[in-house]
Design a protein around this motif. Structure first.
Motif, PDB file in Angstrom:
ATOM      1  N   LEU A  23     -20.274 -27.955  27.253  1.00 61.67           N
ATOM      2  CA  LEU A  23     -20.152 -28.040  28.715  1.00 61.67           C
ATOM      3  C   LEU A  23     -20.601 -29.488  28.923  1.00 61.67           C
ATOM      4  O   LEU A  23     -20.060 -29.957  30.062  1.00 61.67           O
ATOM      5  CB  LEU A  23     -21.149 -27.094  29.072  1.00 61.67           C
ATOM      6  N   ARG A  56     -28.892 -16.839  18.423  1.00 62.14           N
ATOM      7  CA  ARG A  56     -28.471 -16.942  19.570  1.00 62.14           C
ATOM      8  C   ARG A  56     -28.729 -18.299  20.190  1.00 62.14           C
ATOM      9  O   ARG A  56     -28.047 -19.013  21.178  1.00 62.14           O
ATOM     10  CB  ARG A  56     -29.434 -15.776  20.481  1.00 62.14           C
ATOM     11  N   PHE A  57     -29.901 -18.777  19.589  1.00 64.64           N
ATOM     12  CA  PHE A  57     -30.338 -20.103  20.274  1.00 64.64           C
ATOM     13  C   PHE A  57     -29.316 -21.259  19.808  1.00 64.64           C
ATOM     14  O   PHE A  57     -29.201 -21.841  20.714  1.00 64.64           O
ATOM     15  CB  PHE A  57     -31.693 -20.517  19.623  1.00 64.64           C
ATOM     16  N   ILE A  87     -32.659 -14.402  16.931  1.00 68.77           N
ATOM     17  CA  ILE A  87     -33.115 -15.532  17.673  1.00 68.77           C
ATOM     18  C   ILE A  87     -32.650 -16.776  17.513  1.00 68.77           C
ATOM     19  O   ILE A  87     -31.985 -17.533  18.162  1.00 68.77           O
ATOM     20  CB  ILE A  87     -34.695 -15.650  17.714  1.00 68.77           C
ATOM     21  N   SER A 106     -27.038 -14.227  25.253  1.00 70.32           N
ATOM     22  CA  SER A 106     -28.346 -13.918  25.270  1.00 70.32           C
ATOM     23  C   SER A 106     -28.441 -12.473  25.512  1.00 70.32           C
ATOM     24  O   SER A 106     -29.759 -11.829  25.155  1.00 70.32           O
ATOM     25  CB  SER A 106     -28.926 -14.610  26.430  1.00 70.32           C
ATOM     26  N   ILE A 163     -25.959 -20.750  21.751  1.00 69.63           N
ATOM     27  CA  ILE A 163     -26.043 -21.253  23.346  1.00 69.63           C
ATOM     28  C   ILE A 163     -26.111 -22.498  23.373  1.00 69.63           C
ATOM     29  O   ILE A 163     -25.569 -23.264  24.244  1.00 69.63           O
ATOM     30  CB  ILE A 163     -27.171 -20.429  23.820  1.00 69.63           C
ATOM     31  N   LEU A 164     -26.957 -23.304  22.467  1.00 67.45           N
ATOM     32  CA  LEU A 164     -27.147 -24.753  22.496  1.00 67.45           C
ATOM     33  C   LEU A 164     -25.720 -25.415  22.250  1.00 67.45           C
ATOM     34  O   LEU A 164     -25.545 -26.424  23.038  1.00 67.45           O
ATOM     35  CB  LEU A 164     -28.112 -25.192  21.241  1.00 67.45           C
ATOM     36  N   GLY A 197     -23.667 -25.062  25.284  1.00 64.99           N
ATOM     37  CA  GLY A 197     -24.257 -26.131  26.195  1.00 64.99           C
ATOM     38  C   GLY A 197     -23.709 -27.296  26.144  1.00 64.99           C
ATOM     39  O   GLY A 197     -23.419 -28.208  26.824  1.00 64.99           O
ATOM     40  N   MET A 198     -23.817 -28.073  24.868  1.00 67.81           N
ATOM     41  CA  MET A 198     -23.353 -29.263  24.331  1.00 67.81           C
ATOM     42  C   MET A 198     -21.828 -29.400  24.796  1.00 67.81           C
ATOM     43  O   MET A 198     -21.568 -30.589  25.073  1.00 67.81           O
ATOM     44  CB  MET A 198     -23.637 -29.609  23.046  1.00 67.81           C
ATOM     45  N   VAL A 241     -22.548 -17.930  27.736  1.00 66.19           N
ATOM     46  CA  VAL A 241     -23.857 -17.998  27.298  1.00 66.19           C
ATOM     47  C   VAL A 241     -24.707 -17.022  27.543  1.00 66.19           C
ATOM     48  O   VAL A 241     -25.592 -16.590  26.775  1.00 66.19           O
ATOM     49  CB  VAL A 241     -24.347 -19.395  27.695  1.00 66.19           C
ATOM     50  N   PHE A 242     -24.798 -16.424  28.634  1.00 63.45           N
ATOM     51  CA  PHE A 242     -25.627 -15.261  29.123  1.00 63.45           C
ATOM     52  C   PHE A 242     -25.223 -14.078  28.365  1.00 63.45           C
ATOM     53  O   PHE A 242     -26.103 -13.441  27.795  1.00 63.45           O
ATOM     54  CB  PHE A 242     -25.348 -14.963  30.638  1.00 63.45           C
TER      55      PHE A 242
END
Lengths: 250, 262, 212
Positions: free
Chosen positions: B124, B113-114, B110, B35, B117-118, B121-122, B31-32
């Motif tokens: 994870l 990427r957003f 943006i 970004s 990443i989201l 995250g879900m 995820v980093f």
């Protein structure tokens, strides 16, 4: 107003049904009628739908089907109606002001009453429950029994016609419980009481309604209904001690 | 305690079976890297990787869809403002409204990427129970105090939330409606919040007593039960390689959003 | 006050994580210096949960309503526990509401957490020269308002210094300044609510005000 001599109907519930998102058929086509001055006890196991019924009558929840009439007018969910009041099972849910006086004044203030009227009602309500000396204390510092009295004062100050009590004697010591019973016995309002404290129901109520799984199983004279052992045990209840003949004379 | 986020943690998939500690390290690193990306061509790779990871996780599409309500406001805001307000080179016009190239590219960057990443995250959070994730963090170095606090706060969150709802219902039944900003209204809401704090504070004293009566503080917390297999390690290495690939790839391509057009 | 994923460059999000890691380490060191840190953990945890829930209370601000951040009050009441509490709160928000913030967890924790620690020191000042209800209210207001103010300032500065270089800086700047100005009434409301709550707590449970 009903014609002289015949009692006024305070609450009429017809074919009331309700389901929660994760729990269907919490109430199944319930019918109930309460006349003015009656003290009706609602008994039944946890999950029978008692609290849900109360929240519907107060307009907090909206029925899935059926109809509720309070004093001849339909109950509109979401609307503030000071004619019906609910005393919650946990007093902490109702007490949030820094002093008892402030808390009892909360309802009348929201009714838009003038300051003198609010003060008069607070004094009167506290005196009815026997809590006048608690006026300046913070509600959070009171004992369970005192908290219970203050929550009752808080709703009585709105001068409702129908007062609903959800497990009022839970966590009370003997003295506080006795005070509560006396208070209920002398209340001029129409009263609905849900309780596991069957002895309280026997002492206070003129009629009993047995609920289980969202339906009314039986209703009628408290001693008759609660004295029917097979009926009571079939719905998770027991015969109250005072209806059982003494095994040991005392 | 049943939790919405834990709804699909019982499914079977390579991601579900991956050692939670390695999953935490691997996906957060990934995820980093996301970004870091600026080149638009890498965005395609990013989207492809994200979709692949999600597909492998076997989480249903509704899982993501349900959680996109709030994030979608941000996305819409970005996509509706940047292209029209930012940048100098105009590429299209609709009457008085002009679409700017730089703004459009920035918005796409943006937004992609957003979203990626989201979604990672879900994955994870959705493939391992929350409590297990907290334990994994503890074994990765999260201080004991923080892990204890997280577990305890979490335990009582639902109850305190329910208390708030009950208190608000009780207030409503006594006629309180917070519609306008008024002195009394603020006071009442402050008292509501204050009461919540007081009740929680008092409750914590009983909780502390119950905890020490059962030995809290006497023994170090049990060692974690995580056991990584060589397969877990391989997957971690693969993910790290993908991460590094993204970083190198983006730098090689210029690490510049507008590079594509120059 | 959250910065969403996808906007900030890696250098900033990485620095955010670094700063958060350091501040967490520092806070825990301070916590461990107290005589019985384990005793305070249940208190801090329950208050963390209560603050999280309290932030769900809608404060009307026509035409809409807002949720408060309450980081100033959190700092005033929790002291050094405030920073871990905020980190945990942000994590729960990401879990429960799914609006992300995974890469920006570090940055957001600093934006909310650093002012909370500042608020703790400001609130302590109320005892200088005698404690009173009025002083409690005033310092409560200051803690709440200043914490929110610093958060807004940090939020604005971080965004302004990290705009993608290619886009028109002027309209971006204008938008960010507008956002900042829109938050000014919120700064006052946070202060007012913090004042009202601290005065309430002093009447009802003054022990809470002396920290966890």
């Amino acid at each position: 107003m009903s014609p002289a001599g015949s009692p006024e109907t305070v609450l009429t519930v017809s074919r009331l049904s309700f389901s929660y998102e994760d729990k269907p058929d919490v109430l199944k086509s319930l019918d109930l009628a309460v006349t003015a001055g009656e003290r009706v006890g609602i008994i039944g196991p946890n999950g029978a739908g008692k609290t849900t019924l109360f929240l519907l009558v107060c307009g907090v929840l909206k029925p899935a089907a059926g109809d509720i009439q309070l004093l001849g007018k339909p109950v509109v969910s979401g609307k503030f109606n000071p004619e019906v009041a609910l005393v919650f099972q946990n007093p902490d849910d109702q007490l949030f002001c820094p002093s008892v006086k402030d808390d009892v004044a909360f309802g009348p203030q929201n009714m838009g009453l003038p300051k003198e009227e609010v003060e008069a009602r607070v004094t009167q309500a506290l005196s009815v429950v026997g809590g006048s000396k608690l006026a300046r204390r913070p509600a959070h510092h009171l004992s369970e029994g005192e908290k219970r009295l203050v929550t009752v004062a808080g709703v009585l100050a709105m001068q409702p016609r129908l007062v609903i009590y959800d497990e009022p004697s839970a966590n009370l010591d003997i003295r506080s419980r006795r005070r509560l019973i006396r208070l209920l016995q002398s209340s001029p309002e129409t009263v609905l009481v849900a309780s596991h404290d069957l002895e309280l129901v026997l002492e206070v109520c003129s009629r009993v309604v047995l609920m289980d799984e969202g339906a009314i199983i039986a209703e009628g004279n408290p001693a008759e209904i609660m004295g029917d052992v097979s009926l009571m045990e079939a719905h998770g209840q027991e015969k109250p001690h005072s209806l059982i003949p003494h095994a040991v004379p005392h | 305690m049943r939790l919405l986020i834990d709804e699909y943690t019982g499914l079977e998939s390579p991601l579900h079976r991956w050692d939670p500690r390695y999953k935490l390290v691997g996906l957060v690193t990934l995820v980093f890297a996301f970004s870091f990306v600026r080149d638009l061509r890498m965005l395609l790779a990013m989207a492809a990787v994200t979709i692949t990871v999600y597909a492998v996780s076997r989480l249903p599409a509704t899982f993501v869809a349900k959680r996109f309500r709030y994030p979608s406001f941000f996305l819409v805001a970005i996509l509706l403002t940047l292209p029209f307000l930012s940048g100098e080179s105009v590429i299209a016009t609709w009457g008085p409204v002009a679409v700017h190239q730089e703004g459009l590219l920035a918005a796409i960057l943006i937004a992609t990427r957003f979203t990626c990443i989201l979604i990672i995250g879900m994955v994870l959070l959705g493939t391992t129970p929350l409590l297990t994730n907290i334990k994994a963090m503890r074994s990765l170095g999260l201080p004991d105090i923080m892990a204890d606090m997280a577990l305890l706060s979490f335990r009582y969150l639902q109850e305190i939330g329910r208390d708030l709802r009950n208190m608000q219902t009780a207030m409503r039944l006594r006629g309180f409606r917070a519609r306008r900003l008024s002195r009394r209204g603020l006071k009442v809401l402050a008292w509501l919040g204050g009461s919540l704090l007081v009740y929680s504070y008092e409750r914590s004293e009983s909780i502390y007593r119950a905890m020490i009566l059962r030995g809290y503080g006497h023994a170090p917390p049990p060692k974690h039960e995580f056991q990584a297999s060589s397969r877990d390690t391989l997957i971690l290495v693969a993910v790290i390689l993908v991460t590094v690939g993204f970083i190198i790839g983006d730098i090689a391509l210029g690490h510049n959003t507008a590079a594509l057009l120059q | 006050m959250h910065i969403p994923d996808g906007i900030l460059p890696l250098s900033v999000t990485g620095a955010g994580y670094g700063a958060t890691a350091f501040t967490t380490w520092f806070s825990i060191r301070k916590i461990r210096q107290k005589e019985d840190p384990r005793r305070d953990v249940p208190k801090a945890s329950l208050l963390t949960a209560a603050f999280f829930v309290a932030s769900w209370i809608h404060i009307p601000m026509p035409p809409t309503s807002v949720h408060l951040v309450l980081n100033g009050l959190l700092g005033a009441l929790l002291g050094y526990y405030a920073f871990p509490a905020i980190l945990i709160g942000l994590f729960f928000q990401a879990v429960m509401f799914g609006h992300g913030g995974l890469t920006t967890l570090g940055v957001n924790a600093m934006i909310m957490g650093l002012p909370a620690i500042v608020a703790h020191y400001i609130f302590r000042l109320r005892k200088r020269g005698g404690e009173s209800q009025r002083k409690t209210g005033v310092f409560g207001f200051l803690s709440g308002a200043l914490a929110m103010g610093i958060s807004v300032a940090m939020f604005v500065v971080i965004l302004l210094t990290n705009l993608p270089a290619e886009i028109n800086v002027i309209s971006e700047r204008a938008a960010i300044y507008a956002l900042a100005i829109a938050h000014v009434p919120l700064i006052f409301i946070e202060g007012a609510i913090a004042a009202l709550i601290t005065v309430f707590l002093r009447r009802v449970r003054p022990g809470i005000l002396d920290g966890v």
